[in-house]
Write an enzyme that holds these catalytic residues in place. Structure first.
Site, PDB file in Angstrom:
ATOM      1  N   ARG A 139       0.807  -1.224   0.000  1.00  0.00           N
ATOM      2  CA  ARG A 139       0.000   0.000   0.000  1.00  0.00           C
ATOM      3  C   ARG A 139       0.841   1.276   0.000  1.00  0.00           C
ATOM      4  O   ARG A 139       0.462   2.283   0.608  1.00  0.00           O
ATOM      5  CB  ARG A 139      -0.958   0.022   1.207  1.00  0.00           C
ATOM      6  CG  ARG A 139      -2.025  -1.029   1.167  1.00  0.00           C
ATOM      7  CD  ARG A 139      -2.961  -0.896  -0.036  1.00  0.00           C
ATOM      8  NE  ARG A 139      -3.783  -2.084  -0.098  1.00  0.00           N
ATOM      9  CZ  ARG A 139      -3.457  -3.173  -0.818  1.00  0.00           C
ATOM     10  NH1 ARG A 139      -2.368  -3.197  -1.564  1.00  0.00           N
ATOM     11  NH2 ARG A 139      -4.233  -4.228  -0.820  1.00  0.00           N
ATOM     12  N   SER A 179     -10.307   0.453   3.674  1.00  0.00           N
ATOM     13  CA  SER A 179      -9.608   0.119   4.922  1.00  0.00           C
ATOM     14  C   SER A 179      -8.990   1.372   5.526  1.00  0.00           C
ATOM     15  O   SER A 179      -8.274   2.107   4.854  1.00  0.00           O
ATOM     16  CB  SER A 179      -8.491  -0.901   4.643  1.00  0.00           C
ATOM     17  OG  SER A 179      -9.076  -2.104   4.231  1.00  0.00           O
ATOM     18  N   GLU A 239      -4.043   3.952   6.910  1.00  0.00           N
ATOM     19  CA  GLU A 239      -3.859   3.755   5.469  1.00  0.00           C
ATOM     20  C   GLU A 239      -4.478   4.965   4.739  1.00  0.00           C
ATOM     21  O   GLU A 239      -3.965   5.431   3.734  1.00  0.00           O
ATOM     22  CB  GLU A 239      -4.539   2.459   5.019  1.00  0.00           C
ATOM     23  CG  GLU A 239      -4.398   2.214   3.530  1.00  0.00           C
ATOM     24  CD  GLU A 239      -4.860   0.829   3.115  1.00  0.00           C
ATOM     25  OE1 GLU A 239      -4.511  -0.150   3.805  1.00  0.00           O
ATOM     26  OE2 GLU A 239      -5.563   0.735   2.100  1.00  0.00           O
TER      27      GLU A 239
HETATM   28  C1  LIG Z   1     -15.420   0.960  -0.839  1.00  0.00           C
HETATM   29  C2  LIG Z   1     -13.920   1.067  -0.988  1.00  0.00           C
HETATM   30  C3  LIG Z   1     -13.190  -0.068  -1.260  1.00  0.00           C
HETATM   31  C4  LIG Z   1     -11.787   0.005  -1.392  1.00  0.00           C
HETATM   32  N1  LIG Z   1     -11.103  -1.140  -1.675  1.00  0.00           N
HETATM   33  C5  LIG Z   1      -9.767  -1.067  -1.838  1.00  0.00           C
HETATM   34  C6  LIG Z   1      -9.024  -2.247  -2.159  1.00  0.00           C
HETATM   35  O1  LIG Z   1      -9.562  -3.333  -2.348  1.00  0.00           O
HETATM   36  N2  LIG Z   1      -7.677  -2.126  -2.296  1.00  0.00           N
HETATM   37  C7  LIG Z   1      -7.038  -0.922  -2.139  1.00  0.00           C
HETATM   38  O2  LIG Z   1      -5.801  -0.876  -2.277  1.00  0.00           O
HETATM   39  N3  LIG Z   1      -7.704   0.190  -1.825  1.00  0.00           N
HETATM   40  C8  LIG Z   1      -9.050   0.157  -1.681  1.00  0.00           C
HETATM   41  N4  LIG Z   1      -9.739   1.299  -1.359  1.00  0.00           N
HETATM   42  C9  LIG Z   1      -9.008   2.548  -1.127  1.00  0.00           C
HETATM   43  C10 LIG Z   1      -8.863   3.423  -2.403  1.00  0.00           C
HETATM   44  O3  LIG Z   1      -9.863   3.063  -3.330  1.00  0.00           O
HETATM   45  C11 LIG Z   1      -7.507   3.268  -3.061  1.00  0.00           C
HETATM   46  O4  LIG Z   1      -6.470   3.636  -2.182  1.00  0.00           O
HETATM   47  C12 LIG Z   1      -7.422   4.125  -4.339  1.00  0.00           C
HETATM   48  O5  LIG Z   1      -6.362   3.654  -5.133  1.00  0.00           O
HETATM   49  C13 LIG Z   1      -7.230   5.613  -4.065  1.00  0.00           C
HETATM   50  O6  LIG Z   1      -7.350   6.310  -5.303  1.00  0.00           O
HETATM   51  P1  LIG Z   1      -7.975   7.762  -5.384  1.00  0.00           P
HETATM   52  O7  LIG Z   1      -7.859   8.222  -6.785  1.00  0.00           O
HETATM   53  O8  LIG Z   1      -9.337   7.793  -4.801  1.00  0.00           O
HETATM   54  O9  LIG Z   1      -6.943   8.561  -4.478  1.00  0.00           O
HETATM   55  P2  LIG Z   1      -7.293   9.765  -3.479  1.00  0.00           P
HETATM   56  O10 LIG Z   1      -8.001   9.221  -2.287  1.00  0.00           O
HETATM   57  O11 LIG Z   1      -7.923  10.883  -4.188  1.00  0.00           O
HETATM   58  O12 LIG Z   1      -5.805  10.190  -3.068  1.00  0.00           O
HETATM   59  C14 LIG Z   1      -4.968   9.331  -2.326  1.00  0.00           C
HETATM   60  C15 LIG Z   1      -3.580   9.981  -2.250  1.00  0.00           C
HETATM   61  O13 LIG Z   1      -2.977   9.967  -3.537  1.00  0.00           O
HETATM   62  C16 LIG Z   1      -2.644  11.301  -3.956  1.00  0.00           C
HETATM   63  N5  LIG Z   1      -2.865  11.351  -5.392  1.00  0.00           N
HETATM   64  C17 LIG Z   1      -4.004  11.047  -6.087  1.00  0.00           C
HETATM   65  N6  LIG Z   1      -3.787  11.164  -7.404  1.00  0.00           N
HETATM   66  C18 LIG Z   1      -2.506  11.562  -7.573  1.00  0.00           C
HETATM   67  C19 LIG Z   1      -1.685  11.862  -8.696  1.00  0.00           C
HETATM   68  N7  LIG Z   1      -2.138  11.800  -9.941  1.00  0.00           N
HETATM   69  N8  LIG Z   1      -0.392  12.232  -8.471  1.00  0.00           N
HETATM   70  C20 LIG Z   1       0.095  12.318  -7.215  1.00  0.00           C
HETATM   71  N9  LIG Z   1      -0.624  12.063  -6.119  1.00  0.00           N
HETATM   72  C21 LIG Z   1      -1.911  11.686  -6.288  1.00  0.00           C
HETATM   73  C22 LIG Z   1      -3.568  12.207  -3.167  1.00  0.00           C
HETATM   74  O14 LIG Z   1      -3.021  13.514  -3.032  1.00  0.00           O
HETATM   75  C23 LIG Z   1      -3.643  11.454  -1.837  1.00  0.00           C
HETATM   76  O15 LIG Z   1      -2.507  11.724  -1.051  1.00  0.00           O
HETATM   77  C24 LIG Z   1     -11.134   1.251  -1.234  1.00  0.00           C
HETATM   78  C25 LIG Z   1     -11.878   2.404  -0.978  1.00  0.00           C
HETATM   79  C26 LIG Z   1     -13.267   2.319  -0.866  1.00  0.00           C
HETATM   80  C27 LIG Z   1     -14.061   3.562  -0.614  1.00  0.00           C
END
Ligand SMILES: Cc1cc2nc3c(=O)[nH]c(=O)nc-3n(C[C@H](O)[C@H](O)[C@H](O)COP(=O)(O)OP(=O)(O)OC[C@H]3O[C@@H](n4cnc5c(N)ncnc54)[C@H](O)[C@@H]3O)c2cc1C
Length: 297
Positions: free
Chosen positions: A173, A221, A291
């Site tokens: 992660r 998580s 996380e």
């Molecule tokens: C219902 C649910 C289920 C989930 N299941 C999983 C799972 O099975 N496995 C898992 O690993 N995660 C899971 N997650 C967590 C989440 O979906 C992941 O961590 C996802 O990859 C985050 O992506 P995001 O675009 O929403 O990032 P955000 O939440 O928008 O950002 C996360 C971080 O990344 C940074 N960031 C985003 N985009 C960029 C970019 N282009 N360049 C630099 N920094 C950036 C942001 O500034 C922030 O610090 C789940 C979440 C939910 C709500």
């Protein structure tokens, strides 16, 4: 901020001021961003960031907001959401070159429909490819880092750099994205497979997700799994399922999920995080690490 708004208007870069962030996150909590900009190209992204630096305005990238807890006070600077060309993807044989703003799960579905494999694990993981790369998102024993060939990033000096998988040092992660860098595009290595087998794997992964995860608003998580433990199991055994703070609750389905039962605030969720941490510390002597990421104060 007014000066910045004027400059963005002159450059024709889409933005809004005092934009509520709650609707842009999966937790559905959090106050406004002073300014919310949606650059459509690398040049527009560079222009916004360079104005922020000149004026000493803090900036942050928002992906799908699915791993974020935004403060009730919001963020006093510029929140950037990648738009336009960052939402495009192109196939070259078994490689896909994908903008960082593309939704990971939609990409996974498209890849699978084409009879390409390696992304079945990502069906149902919310958020963007950029966020997935930063978090090294994974499920069912697979993670995005394993199939990244290279990423085009804008570094802290606003220069484009191509980083290989090895340079990104993916681990559980997390990735080792250099501080201040922004992921713009990612190349993923796929392989050809049997369409029916791929489809079945996707269906199975999606089913498991529906069975094991709550449907209410959450950020997935909350805590990282400590070495040798599953955070969800520790939280469940500490009797925390169903524990509430205001309108936030530790899910009764999966103890590592905090769900928003209605009008939860960021403060409710933070209070629940504190309660959960001290219960696990007391019972097991284990310090749970977040996380999810916190945005704003
Ligand atoms: C219902 C649910 C289920 C989930 N299941 C999983 C799972 O099975 N496995 C898992 O690993 N995660 C899971 N997650 C967590 C989440 O979906 C992941 O961590 C996802 O990859 C985050 O992506 P995001 O675009 O929403 O990032 P955000 O939440 O928008 O950002 C996360 C971080 O990344 C940074 N960031 C985003 N985009 C960029 C970019 N282009 N360049 C630099 N920094 C950036 C942001 O500034 C922030 O610090 C789940 C979440 C939910 C709500």
């Amino acid at each position: 901020m007014e000066q910045l708004a004027r400059q963005l208007r002159a450059l024709n870069i889409p933005f809004r001021t005092s934009e509520p962030l709650a609707p842009h996150t999966s937790f559905k909590v959090g106050g406004p961003a002073a300014l919310f900009a949606e650059p459509r190209t690398i040049d527009e992204l560079r222009a916004v960031l360079s104005l922020c630096r000149e004026q000493d305005v803090p900036s942050v990238i928002l992906g799908g907001g699915t791993n974020l807890l935004v403060s009730d006070k919001g963020f006093p600077g510029v929140v950037l959401r990648l738009a336009g060309e960052f939402n495009t993807f192109f196939y070259h044989g078994s490689t896909v070159d994908c903008g960082a703003g593309v939704q990971l799960s939609s990409l996974a579905v498209d890849v699978c429909r084409r009879g390409l494999c390696n992304l079945e694990f990502a069906v149902g993981i919310p958020g963007t490819l950029g966020g997935a790369l930063v978090m090294n998102a994974g499920a069912h024993g697979r993670e995005i880092g394993r199939i990244v060939l290279e990423a085009l990033v804008l570094d802290r000096y606003l220069l484009p750099q191509v980083l290989s998988r090895q340079q990104l040092h993916f681990a559980y992660r997390q990735s080792d994205l250099p501080v201040g860098s922004i992921v713009c595009r990612v190349k993923l290595g796929l392989s050809h497979g049997q369409k029916e087998e791929i489809r079945e794997k996707c269906r199975q992964n999606f089913r498991l997700r529906r069975e094991r995860q709550p449907r209410q608003a959450s950020a997935g998580s909350v805590f990282r799994n400590p070495p040798g433990h599953a955070a969800g199991r520790l939280l469940e055994e500490a009797g925390l399922k169903g524990q509430r703070e205001g309108n936030a609750m530790i899910s009764t389905i999966h103890a590592n999920f905090i769900v928003n039962c209605g009008n939860a605030t960021s403060a409710d969720i933070l209070a629940l995080i504190k309660t959960a941490r001290s219960a696990v510390r007391e019972k097991y002597g284990v310090e749970l690490e977040l996380e999810i990421r916190l945005l704003g104060e």
